[in-house]
Design a protein around this motif. Structure first.
Motif, PDB file in Angstrom:
ATOM      1  N   LYS A   1     -28.909 -37.054 -22.339  1.00 23.97           N
ATOM      2  CA  LYS A   1     -29.379 -37.895 -21.228  1.00 23.97           C
ATOM      3  C   LYS A   1     -28.362 -37.895 -20.097  1.00 23.97           C
ATOM      4  O   LYS A   1     -28.730 -37.820 -18.926  1.00 23.97           O
ATOM      5  N   GLU A   2     -27.082 -37.962 -20.436  1.00 23.13           N
ATOM      6  CA  GLU A   2     -26.049 -37.979 -19.397  1.00 23.13           C
ATOM      7  C   GLU A   2     -25.961 -36.643 -18.659  1.00 23.13           C
ATOM      8  O   GLU A   2     -25.683 -36.617 -17.461  1.00 23.13           O
ATOM      9  N   ALA A   3     -26.234 -35.537 -19.356  1.00 23.68           N
ATOM     10  CA  ALA A   3     -26.277 -34.235 -18.681  1.00 23.68           C
ATOM     11  C   ALA A   3     -27.424 -34.227 -17.658  1.00 23.68           C
ATOM     12  O   ALA A   3     -27.255 -33.742 -16.535  1.00 23.68           O
ATOM     13  N   LEU A   4     -28.566 -34.772 -18.034  1.00 27.66           N
ATOM     14  CA  LEU A   4     -29.703 -34.867 -17.115  1.00 27.66           C
ATOM     15  C   LEU A   4     -29.338 -35.749 -15.920  1.00 27.66           C
ATOM     16  O   LEU A   4     -29.554 -35.375 -14.764  1.00 27.66           O
ATOM     17  N   ILE A   5     -28.774 -36.921 -16.186  1.00 27.93           N
ATOM     18  CA  ILE A   5     -28.392 -37.864 -15.140  1.00 27.93           C
ATOM     19  C   ILE A   5     -27.409 -37.218 -14.159  1.00 27.93           C
ATOM     20  O   ILE A   5     -27.504 -37.408 -12.950  1.00 27.93           O
ATOM     21  N   ASN A   6     -26.478 -36.418 -14.699  1.00 31.77           N
ATOM     22  CA  ASN A   6     -25.437 -35.788 -13.878  1.00 31.77           C
ATOM     23  C   ASN A   6     -25.871 -34.469 -13.244  1.00 31.77           C
ATOM     24  O   ASN A   6     -25.069 -33.804 -12.591  1.00 31.77           O
ATOM     25  N   GLY A   7     -27.133 -34.087 -13.475  1.00 30.99           N
ATOM     26  CA  GLY A   7     -27.643 -32.858 -12.877  1.00 30.99           C
ATOM     27  C   GLY A   7     -27.095 -31.596 -13.516  1.00 30.99           C
ATOM     28  O   GLY A   7     -27.138 -30.528 -12.903  1.00 30.99           O
ATOM     29  N   GLU A   8     -26.609 -31.704 -14.726  1.00 26.42           N
ATOM     30  CA  GLU A   8     -26.060 -30.547 -15.453  1.00 26.42           C
ATOM     31  C   GLU A   8     -27.172 -29.894 -16.284  1.00 26.42           C
ATOM     32  O   GLU A   8     -27.109 -29.839 -17.506  1.00 26.42           O
ATOM     33  N   PHE A   9     -28.174 -29.391 -15.586  1.00 24.12           N
ATOM     34  CA  PHE A   9     -29.392 -28.892 -16.219  1.00 24.12           C
ATOM     35  C   PHE A   9     -29.133 -27.698 -17.130  1.00 24.12           C
ATOM     36  O   PHE A   9     -29.842 -27.501 -18.114  1.00 24.12           O
TER      37      PHE A   9
ATOM     38  N   LYS B   1     -26.871 -27.353 -19.216  1.00 24.06           N
ATOM     39  CA  LYS B   1     -26.391 -27.808 -20.524  1.00 24.06           C
ATOM     40  C   LYS B   1     -27.529 -28.294 -21.432  1.00 24.06           C
ATOM     41  O   LYS B   1     -27.364 -28.351 -22.653  1.00 24.06           O
ATOM     42  N   LEU B   2     -28.661 -28.648 -20.851  1.00 22.47           N
ATOM     43  CA  LEU B   2     -29.734 -29.292 -21.610  1.00 22.47           C
ATOM     44  C   LEU B   2     -30.220 -28.489 -22.822  1.00 22.47           C
ATOM     45  O   LEU B   2     -30.370 -29.060 -23.895  1.00 22.47           O
ATOM     46  N   PRO B   3     -30.453 -27.189 -22.696  1.00 23.18           N
ATOM     47  CA  PRO B   3     -30.982 -26.456 -23.858  1.00 23.18           C
ATOM     48  C   PRO B   3     -30.035 -26.444 -25.066  1.00 23.18           C
ATOM     49  O   PRO B   3     -30.488 -26.352 -26.209  1.00 23.18           O
ATOM     50  N   ASN B   4     -28.741 -26.559 -24.829  1.00 21.59           N
ATOM     51  CA  ASN B   4     -27.784 -26.440 -25.923  1.00 21.59           C
ATOM     52  C   ASN B   4     -27.343 -27.771 -26.515  1.00 21.59           C
ATOM     53  O   ASN B   4     -26.574 -27.794 -27.481  1.00 21.59           O
ATOM     54  N   LEU B   5     -27.814 -28.857 -25.969  1.00 21.94           N
ATOM     55  CA  LEU B   5     -27.414 -30.163 -26.484  1.00 21.94           C
ATOM     56  C   LEU B   5     -28.427 -30.626 -27.530  1.00 21.94           C
ATOM     57  O   LEU B   5     -29.594 -30.869 -27.227  1.00 21.94           O
ATOM     58  N   ALA B   6     -27.952 -30.763 -28.737  1.00 27.96           N
ATOM     59  CA  ALA B   6     -28.828 -31.157 -29.847  1.00 27.96           C
ATOM     60  C   ALA B   6     -29.168 -32.628 -29.756  1.00 27.96           C
ATOM     61  O   ALA B   6     -28.421 -33.438 -29.207  1.00 27.96           O
ATOM     62  N   LYS B   7     -30.301 -32.981 -30.343  1.00 26.75           N
ATOM     63  CA  LYS B   7     -30.718 -34.369 -30.398  1.00 26.75           C
ATOM     64  C   LYS B   7     -29.725 -35.177 -31.238  1.00 26.75           C
ATOM     65  O   LYS B   7     -29.365 -36.283 -30.909  1.00 26.75           O
ATOM     66  N   LYS B   8     -29.287 -34.613 -32.334  1.00 24.49           N
ATOM     67  CA  LYS B   8     -28.364 -35.282 -33.236  1.00 24.49           C
ATOM     68  C   LYS B   8     -27.324 -34.292 -33.704  1.00 24.49           C
ATOM     69  O   LYS B   8     -27.570 -33.099 -33.785  1.00 24.49           O
ATOM     70  N   SER B   9     -26.166 -34.808 -34.064  1.00 18.92           N
ATOM     71  CA  SER B   9     -25.173 -33.937 -34.679  1.00 18.92           C
ATOM     72  C   SER B   9     -25.245 -34.124 -36.179  1.00 18.92           C
ATOM     73  O   SER B   9     -25.463 -35.236 -36.662  1.00 18.92           O
ATOM     74  N   PHE B  10     -25.071 -33.073 -36.900  1.00 19.18           N
ATOM     75  CA  PHE B  10     -25.189 -33.118 -38.355  1.00 19.18           C
ATOM     76  C   PHE B  10     -23.840 -32.834 -38.988  1.00 19.18           C
ATOM     77  O   PHE B  10     -23.105 -31.943 -38.538  1.00 19.18           O
ATOM     78  N   ASN B  11     -23.500 -33.583 -40.016  1.00 22.58           N
ATOM     79  CA  ASN B  11     -22.263 -33.329 -40.761  1.00 22.58           C
ATOM     80  C   ASN B  11     -22.497 -32.199 -41.745  1.00 22.58           C
ATOM     81  O   ASN B  11     -23.525 -32.151 -42.397  1.00 22.58           O
ATOM     82  N   ARG B  12     -21.523 -31.317 -41.839  1.00 28.34           N
ATOM     83  CA  ARG B  12     -21.687 -30.186 -42.769  1.00 28.34           C
ATOM     84  C   ARG B  12     -20.759 -30.327 -43.927  1.00 28.34           C
ATOM     85  O   ARG B  12     -19.756 -30.859 -43.921  1.00 28.34           O
TER      86      ARG B  12
END
Length: 97
Positions: A76-84, A86-97
Motif C-alpha cells: 500500500k505504501e508503494a502505491l501511495i508513494n507512486g512506486e508502481f 515495486k508493486l508486482p514484487n511485493l507479496a501480500k504476506k511474508s512467510f517464515n521458512r
C-alpha cells in the motif's frame, strides 16, 4: 459517465483505510466529522487522504478497492508513494521458512 474513486486514508493510529465512493469530497467530510459512528475511521481520527484514483466504471473501482484491502502495508505504501514498479514484487504476506 459517473466518476468513482478508490481512496486510501492514513488514520491517527498510522493504519490505512481503503474505500470506494462516487463523491470523494463528501465522503472525506463524513470521515473527518465522524458521521458514521460504527466506521473504522471514527475512533482513528484525524485522517489524511494519502491516495486516490478515479474510475469511470464502478465495478472496476469496487474490484480495485477489494484488491488493495488485501495488500500488505508495504505494498500500500508503494502505491501511495507512486512506486508502481515495486508493486508486482511485493507479496501480500511474508512467510517464515
Amino acid at each position: 459517465m459517473k466518476q468513482s474513486f478508490v481512496y486510501i486514508l492514513k488514520c491517527s493510529d498510522n493504519s490505512y483505510y481503503t474505500g470506494v465512493t462516487s463523491n470523494l469530497s463528501k465522503r472525506l467530510i463524513e470521515h473527518r466529522t465522524g458521521k458514521h459512528k460504527d466506521s473504522y475511521t471514527f475512533n482513528r481520527r484525524p485522517i489524511d487522504l494519502v491516495f486516490y484514483a478515479e474510475f469511470t466504471d464502478i465495478n472496476l473501482a469496487i474490484q480495485t478497492e477489494k484488491q488493495i484491502k488485501k495488500w500488505s502495508r508495504v505494498k500500500k505504501e508503494a502505491l501511495i508513494n507512486g512506486e508502481f514498479e515495486k508493486l508486482p514484487n511485493l507479496a501480500k504476506k511474508s512467510f517464515n521458512r
